[in-house]
Scaffold this motif. Sequence first.
Motif, mmCIF file in Angstrom:
data_model
loop_
_atom_site.group_PDB
_atom_site.id
_atom_site.type_symbol
_atom_site.label_atom_id
_atom_site.label_comp_id
_atom_site.label_asym_id
_atom_site.label_seq_id
_atom_site.Cartn_x
_atom_site.Cartn_y
_atom_site.Cartn_z
ATOM 1 N N LEU A 149 13.827 -10.385 46.412
ATOM 2 C CA LEU A 149 12.942 -9.948 47.500
ATOM 3 C C LEU A 149 11.578 -9.681 46.891
ATOM 4 O O LEU A 149 11.403 -9.702 45.670
ATOM 5 C CB LEU A 149 13.516 -8.725 48.219
ATOM 6 N N GLY A 150 10.599 -9.421 47.730
ATOM 7 C CA GLY A 150 9.269 -9.199 47.178
ATOM 8 C C GLY A 150 8.241 -8.926 48.246
ATOM 9 O O GLY A 150 8.565 -8.595 49.397
ATOM 10 N N GLY B 275 12.067 -6.229 38.363
ATOM 11 C CA GLY B 275 12.485 -7.604 38.587
ATOM 12 C C GLY B 275 12.470 -8.381 37.293
ATOM 13 O O GLY B 275 11.759 -8.025 36.349
ATOM 14 N N ARG B 276 13.223 -9.465 37.255
ATOM 15 C CA ARG B 276 13.320 -10.277 36.047
ATOM 16 C C ARG B 276 12.441 -11.523 36.095
ATOM 17 O O ARG B 276 12.483 -12.339 35.184
ATOM 18 C CB ARG B 276 14.784 -10.675 35.825
ATOM 19 N N PHE B 277 11.630 -11.640 37.160
ATOM 20 C CA PHE B 277 10.854 -12.866 37.324
ATOM 21 C C PHE B 277 9.438 -12.514 37.770
ATOM 22 O O PHE B 277 9.246 -11.864 38.805
ATOM 23 C CB PHE B 277 11.530 -13.756 38.358
ATOM 24 N N ARG B 278 8.465 -12.929 36.975
ATOM 25 C CA ARG B 278 7.047 -12.802 37.330
ATOM 26 C C ARG B 278 6.437 -14.194 37.298
ATOM 27 O O ARG B 278 6.721 -14.980 36.394
ATOM 28 C CB ARG B 278 6.312 -11.886 36.350
ATOM 29 N N ARG C 202 4.016 -0.865 39.529
ATOM 30 C CA ARG C 202 3.879 0.218 40.504
ATOM 31 C C ARG C 202 2.988 -0.260 41.656
ATOM 32 O O ARG C 202 1.892 -0.769 41.438
ATOM 33 C CB ARG C 202 3.295 1.487 39.873
ATOM 34 N N ILE C 203 3.485 -0.114 42.860
ATOM 35 C CA ILE C 203 2.779 -0.609 44.044
ATOM 36 C C ILE C 203 2.632 0.542 45.039
ATOM 37 O O ILE C 203 3.586 1.299 45.271
ATOM 38 C CB ILE C 203 3.533 -1.771 44.706
ATOM 39 N N LEU D 80 13.727 0.133 46.497
ATOM 40 C CA LEU D 80 13.240 -1.149 45.968
ATOM 41 C C LEU D 80 13.535 -1.273 44.476
ATOM 42 O O LEU D 80 13.735 -2.377 43.960
ATOM 43 C CB LEU D 80 11.733 -1.281 46.202
ATOM 44 N N ALA D 81 13.587 -0.140 43.780
ATOM 45 C CA ALA D 81 13.855 -0.158 42.345
ATOM 46 C C ALA D 81 15.261 -0.658 42.028
ATOM 47 O O ALA D 81 15.546 -1.047 40.887
ATOM 48 C CB ALA D 81 13.646 1.236 41.759
#
Length: 301
Positions: A236-237, A216-219, A200-201, A184-185
């Motif tokens: 993805l997410g 990711g570049r979008f929050r 971190r999840i 995922l990284a």
Amino acid sequence: MDQLKGMQSFVRVVETGSLSAAARDAGITQPTVSKTISNLERTVGARLLERSFTGLTVTDAGKRFYEQAKRVLDAYEEALADVHGAREQPSGAIRVSAPVGIGQAHLSAAIQHFLETHPKIQVELILNDRMIDLVEEGVDLAVRLGGELPGNLIARKIASSPRVLLASPQYLDRFGAPAALEELADHNFVRYAWLQGGDRITFHREGQASEVAVRGRFRINSSHAVRECLASGFALGMAPLWLVGDLLQSGQLVRILPAWEAAPHEVHILYPSRRFVPVRTRALIEFLQATIPAWPGMEKV
């Protein structure tokens, strides 16, 4: 009775934030409300509101009196309900707080259905993703998803929604699917801006837990914007099934690493921990307790 009317006017002024709004709600003039509040302050022996050109401020004494006045008014309405048989047809106003995403996706429509079967009740739905002080904001009940719960409130857990990993077919065509959590990284991972744990999840699979870092570049601080971002193929997410169940069913999104799930969204109904809960509020609580677990993507607990 004058003191009771005074308390009713004061409570409404605090909850609406102005004398004029309270007057409109009551169908009386602003000077009448102002005079009623002044008489109440003389009876109480303390200034409850500070008046200025910029608006009203509730004093410390006013905040304490507001909490007590709400209890008195709730008990009064409870007594009227017993005498008049209003348990069968509850009436009055309810202020409800809920997160924006679930409010737009499901709760607004559900409350409309509730109002159709309770013609004497009015509901003010306040959508806000921040946890608010129910007593200070004059809110009767709140629907909350996950997170820490205030210790001074009654909390009923009524449902949960699994949080899963997803991507659109377009994203997978362009970048491929991760074969393991560690991969995922290497992907553009869109996430909710206020997600606990940051980047971190922790994911779970059959009793096994694994914490991974995502990048990711979008929050985004909007669950619906996260949904749109996933569907567009930009990233993805992870999302709860209550938010994306229809997109999975239509094929616009697909699950990735389906054996792994994050901690579910737990749905709680919160309300102030006071002795008397108005009949109308109890009716809505019971309705939501029966309705929310049946929403798509929800599981009863």
